[in-house]
Design a protein around this motif. Structure first.
Motif, PDB file in Angstrom:
ATOM      1  N   CYS A  97       0.834  -1.217   0.000  1.00 45.04           N
ATOM      2  CA  CYS A  97       0.000   0.000   0.000  1.00 45.04           C
ATOM      3  C   CYS A  97       0.861   1.257   0.000  1.00 45.04           C
ATOM      4  O   CYS A  97       0.539   2.244  -0.681  1.00 45.04           O
ATOM      5  N   ALA A  98       1.960   1.242   0.749  1.00 47.72           N
ATOM      6  CA  ALA A  98       2.844   2.413   0.784  1.00 47.72           C
ATOM      7  C   ALA A  98       3.482   2.657  -0.570  1.00 47.72           C
ATOM      8  O   ALA A  98       3.587   3.810  -1.022  1.00 47.72           O
ATOM      9  N   VAL A  99       3.892   1.594  -1.274  1.00 43.95           N
ATOM     10  CA  VAL A  99       4.498   1.755  -2.597  1.00 43.95           C
ATOM     11  C   VAL A  99       3.474   2.290  -3.590  1.00 43.95           C
ATOM     12  O   VAL A  99       3.766   3.185  -4.395  1.00 43.95           O
ATOM     13  N   VAL A 100       2.260   1.779  -3.539  1.00 47.10           N
ATOM     14  CA  VAL A 100       1.215   2.241  -4.454  1.00 47.10           C
ATOM     15  C   VAL A 100       0.875   3.703  -4.186  1.00 47.10           C
ATOM     16  O   VAL A 100       0.761   4.520  -5.115  1.00 47.10           O
ATOM     17  N   LEU A 101       0.707   4.081  -2.945  1.00 45.44           N
ATOM     18  CA  LEU A 101       0.403   5.476  -2.615  1.00 45.44           C
ATOM     19  C   LEU A 101       1.542   6.403  -3.021  1.00 45.44           C
ATOM     20  O   LEU A 101       1.316   7.514  -3.512  1.00 45.44           O
ATOM     21  N   ARG A 102       2.769   5.952  -2.810  1.00 49.58           N
ATOM     22  CA  ARG A 102       3.918   6.781  -3.181  1.00 49.58           C
ATOM     23  C   ARG A 102       3.952   7.006  -4.690  1.00 49.58           C
ATOM     24  O   ARG A 102       4.218   8.110  -5.167  1.00 49.58           O
ATOM     25  N   SER A 103       3.682   5.950  -5.448  1.00 46.22           N
ATOM     26  CA  SER A 103       3.704   6.111  -6.899  1.00 46.22           C
ATOM     27  C   SER A 103       2.549   6.990  -7.381  1.00 46.22           C
ATOM     28  O   SER A 103       2.696   7.722  -8.350  1.00 46.22           O
ATOM     29  N   LEU A 104       1.412   6.932  -6.715  1.00 43.99           N
ATOM     30  CA  LEU A 104       0.280   7.783  -7.104  1.00 43.99           C
ATOM     31  C   LEU A 104       0.511   9.235  -6.765  1.00 43.99           C
ATOM     32  O   LEU A 104       0.100  10.134  -7.498  1.00 43.99           O
ATOM     33  N   LEU A 105       1.163   9.509  -5.651  1.00 36.83           N
ATOM     34  CA  LEU A 105       1.355  10.885  -5.224  1.00 36.83           C
ATOM     35  C   LEU A 105       2.529  11.554  -5.919  1.00 36.83           C
ATOM     36  O   LEU A 105       2.554  12.769  -6.074  1.00 36.83           O
ATOM     37  N   ASN A 106       3.538  10.780  -6.344  1.00 36.01           N
ATOM     38  CA  ASN A 106       4.704  11.384  -6.994  1.00 36.01           C
ATOM     39  C   ASN A 106       4.416  11.780  -8.439  1.00 36.01           C
ATOM     40  O   ASN A 106       4.938  12.774  -8.923  1.00 36.01           O
ATOM     41  N   ARG A 107       3.638  10.999  -9.143  1.00 34.94           N
ATOM     42  CA  ARG A 107       3.396  11.266 -10.554  1.00 34.94           C
ATOM     43  C   ARG A 107       1.890  11.346 -10.825  1.00 34.94           C
ATOM     44  O   ARG A 107       1.306  10.420 -11.350  1.00 34.94           O
ATOM     45  N   PRO A 108       1.255  12.414 -10.453  1.00 33.28           N
ATOM     46  CA  PRO A 108      -0.189  12.491 -10.682  1.00 33.28           C
ATOM     47  C   PRO A 108      -0.566  12.674 -12.146  1.00 33.28           C
ATOM     48  O   PRO A 108      -1.695  12.397 -12.530  1.00 33.28           O
ATOM     49  N   ASN A 109       0.351  13.131 -13.009  1.00 38.51           N
ATOM     50  CA  ASN A 109       0.035  13.367 -14.404  1.00 38.51           C
ATOM     51  C   ASN A 109       0.180  12.131 -15.283  1.00 38.51           C
ATOM     52  O   ASN A 109      -0.267  12.122 -16.420  1.00 38.51           O
ATOM     53  N   ASN A 110       0.819  11.074 -14.793  1.00 39.86           N
ATOM     54  CA  ASN A 110       1.093   9.883 -15.605  1.00 39.86           C
ATOM     55  C   ASN A 110       0.078   8.781 -15.324  1.00 39.86           C
ATOM     56  O   ASN A 110       0.461   7.637 -15.092  1.00 39.86           O
ATOM     57  N   ARG A 111      -1.160   9.043 -15.380  1.00 41.95           N
ATOM     58  CA  ARG A 111      -2.154   7.989 -15.116  1.00 41.95           C
ATOM     59  C   ARG A 111      -2.700   7.422 -16.369  1.00 41.95           C
ATOM     60  O   ARG A 111      -3.034   7.960 -17.334  1.00 41.95           O
TER      61      ARG A 111
END
Length: 111
Positions: A97-111
């Motif tokens: 969960c921490a890795v997923v949240l970190r990846s979502l918060l660091n790159r919000p434009n790359n979804r």
């Protein structure tokens, strides 16, 4: 209004007296009516302890004790291993969960 209600000095007990009056004039009746004089108490000598051990193990009782001890060790071991496994699974899920949240918060434009 909020002051304590202290009794007047003439009704307050003094430190040397008691609120309970002493019991005087009480006479207890004798325990029996046989009119004999009580004998002097004698000291009892304890019996000698036997030389044999207090607990004797038979082959059947040793087998039962070994089986009971084995069962206790297996049950306690199972409980401890299951608790350790639960902690490990929880830690792994929190890490994911921490890795997923970190990846979502660091790159919000790359979804």
């Amino acid at each position: 209004m909020f002051t304590p209600k202290i009794p007047p000095p003439d009704t307050a007990p003094t430190p040397g007296t008691s609120l309970v009056p002493p019991l005087t004039g009480l006479v207890h009746p004798p325990a029996c009516t046989c009119h004999h004089t009580p004998a002097a108490p004698t000291a009892r000598v304890p019996a000698a302890a036997p030389d044999r051990p207090a607990v004797r193990f038979t082959p059947g009782s040793l087998l039962a004790a070994a089986a009971g001890g084995t069962a206790v060790v297996l049950v306690v071991g199972t409980v401890l291993v299951s608790m350790l496994l639960a902690v490990a699974i929880t830690a792994a899920s929190v890490a994911v969960c921490a890795v997923v949240l970190r990846s979502l918060l660091n790159r919000p434009n790359n979804r």
